[in-house]
Design a protein around this motif. Sequence first.
Motif, mmCIF file in Angstrom:
data_model
loop_
_atom_site.group_PDB
_atom_site.id
_atom_site.type_symbol
_atom_site.label_atom_id
_atom_site.label_comp_id
_atom_site.label_asym_id
_atom_site.label_seq_id
_atom_site.Cartn_x
_atom_site.Cartn_y
_atom_site.Cartn_z
ATOM 1 N N GLY A 99 7.977 46.065 22.904
ATOM 2 C CA GLY A 99 8.117 45.693 21.504
ATOM 3 C C GLY A 99 8.170 46.874 20.560
ATOM 4 O O GLY A 99 8.318 46.702 19.350
ATOM 5 N N LEU A 100 8.069 48.083 21.082
ATOM 6 C CA LEU A 100 8.029 49.266 20.219
ATOM 7 C C LEU A 100 9.411 49.721 19.760
ATOM 8 O O LEU A 100 9.547 50.349 18.713
ATOM 9 C CB LEU A 100 7.324 50.419 20.934
ATOM 10 N N LEU A 101 10.447 49.435 20.563
ATOM 11 C CA LEU A 101 11.794 49.885 20.221
ATOM 12 C C LEU A 101 12.707 48.707 19.901
ATOM 13 O O LEU A 101 12.606 47.645 20.516
ATOM 14 C CB LEU A 101 12.419 50.668 21.383
ATOM 15 N N LYS A 102 13.612 48.923 18.958
ATOM 16 C CA LYS A 102 14.636 47.929 18.671
ATOM 17 C C LYS A 102 15.541 47.785 19.890
ATOM 18 O O LYS A 102 15.677 48.692 20.706
ATOM 19 C CB LYS A 102 15.440 48.340 17.434
ATOM 20 N N ASP A 103 16.182 46.621 20.006
ATOM 21 C CA ASP A 103 16.976 46.328 21.193
ATOM 22 C C ASP A 103 18.120 47.316 21.392
ATOM 23 O O ASP A 103 18.340 47.828 22.480
ATOM 24 C CB ASP A 103 17.555 44.910 21.100
ATOM 25 N N GLU A 151 5.987 45.713 13.210
ATOM 26 C CA GLU A 151 4.998 44.811 13.808
ATOM 27 C C GLU A 151 4.973 44.890 15.331
ATOM 28 O O GLU A 151 4.356 44.066 15.992
ATOM 29 C CB GLU A 151 5.246 43.362 13.362
ATOM 30 N N ALA A 152 5.665 45.901 15.895
ATOM 31 C CA ALA A 152 5.681 46.124 17.345
ATOM 32 C C ALA A 152 6.010 44.855 18.127
ATOM 33 O O ALA A 152 5.339 44.511 19.107
ATOM 34 C CB ALA A 152 4.342 46.706 17.811
ATOM 35 N N LYS A 153 7.047 44.161 17.677
ATOM 36 C CA LYS A 153 7.489 42.965 18.400
ATOM 37 C C LYS A 153 8.960 42.719 18.123
ATOM 38 O O LYS A 153 9.511 43.212 17.139
ATOM 39 C CB LYS A 153 6.674 41.740 17.951
ATOM 40 N N HIS A 154 9.597 41.972 19.022
ATOM 41 C CA HIS A 154 10.978 41.552 18.802
ATOM 42 C C HIS A 154 10.984 40.158 18.183
ATOM 43 O O HIS A 154 10.062 39.367 18.372
ATOM 44 C CB HIS A 154 11.755 41.560 20.125
ATOM 45 N N TYR A 155 12.055 39.872 17.451
ATOM 46 C CA TYR A 155 12.137 38.615 16.714
ATOM 47 C C TYR A 155 13.153 37.648 17.331
ATOM 48 O O TYR A 155 13.395 36.581 16.778
ATOM 49 C CB TYR A 155 12.523 38.901 15.264
#
Length: 255
Positions: free
Chosen positions: A55-59, A222-226
Amino acid sequence: IMQKFIKGSIQDNLQSMPVILGMSATTERFNKLVFSTPWTIQKVIVPVEDVRSSGLLKDRIVIKFPEDNSTNKDMAVLQAATDEWKRKWDHWNLYSVEQHSAHVNPIFLIQVENKGKNEITKTDLNEALTIIQNKSGFKFEKGEVVHAFGDTRGDIIVKGLEIPYEEPSAINDNKKIKVVFFKESLSTGWDCPRAKILVKLRDNMTDSFEIQTIGRIRRMPEAKHYNNELIDNCFMYTFDEEWKEKALKDPTAFE
């Protein structure tokens, strides 16, 4: 400072540390430093997919270039990037309402050229701000556009708008900020997960510097993917031909 911990420092009465744990995406300088020491070095390579899944990096990072026949390519790049940023801003606003979550206020980063002869930067800030205002529809107030020029710590005036200096460490938590102009000060150690779009209005620099600069837009709020492509991706816009060649040759080189 790092050298003092690795090799010790007589003048600081500091012995070399017996064990050092380091983590970095750009290890070149550290590797050169420890290469001249007798210490045993053990490297652990962390796959980018592991960092992304945490969850730290964007996809994905999407790199965009102007059309080959574009004139005034730097400002053409800025226009396209502003459209993308405004689209992200509106989308995130809608998403936050629908999902009852906080609006992240995605930041628009604009890396400009270094100083001119009698100018703060060779980049035309008047034209740049005009484009951003016209394309986004925002009527900026003081504090919504800031600069992080390390060589100019005071406020600057662009098209009648007072643009204050902001310490890089304070940018992420200042939710009023929408746009940040910078040169090199945000390349290393700067943490701002809500930085979403980077416009690079300057020629290429060292590989480490470029990787560090790009890293500023890779982190997830927020250290998460949406599970939302528009939010989970980040974008870089540049007219740099070297970047274009690198991206076309190896699309995974900047992960």
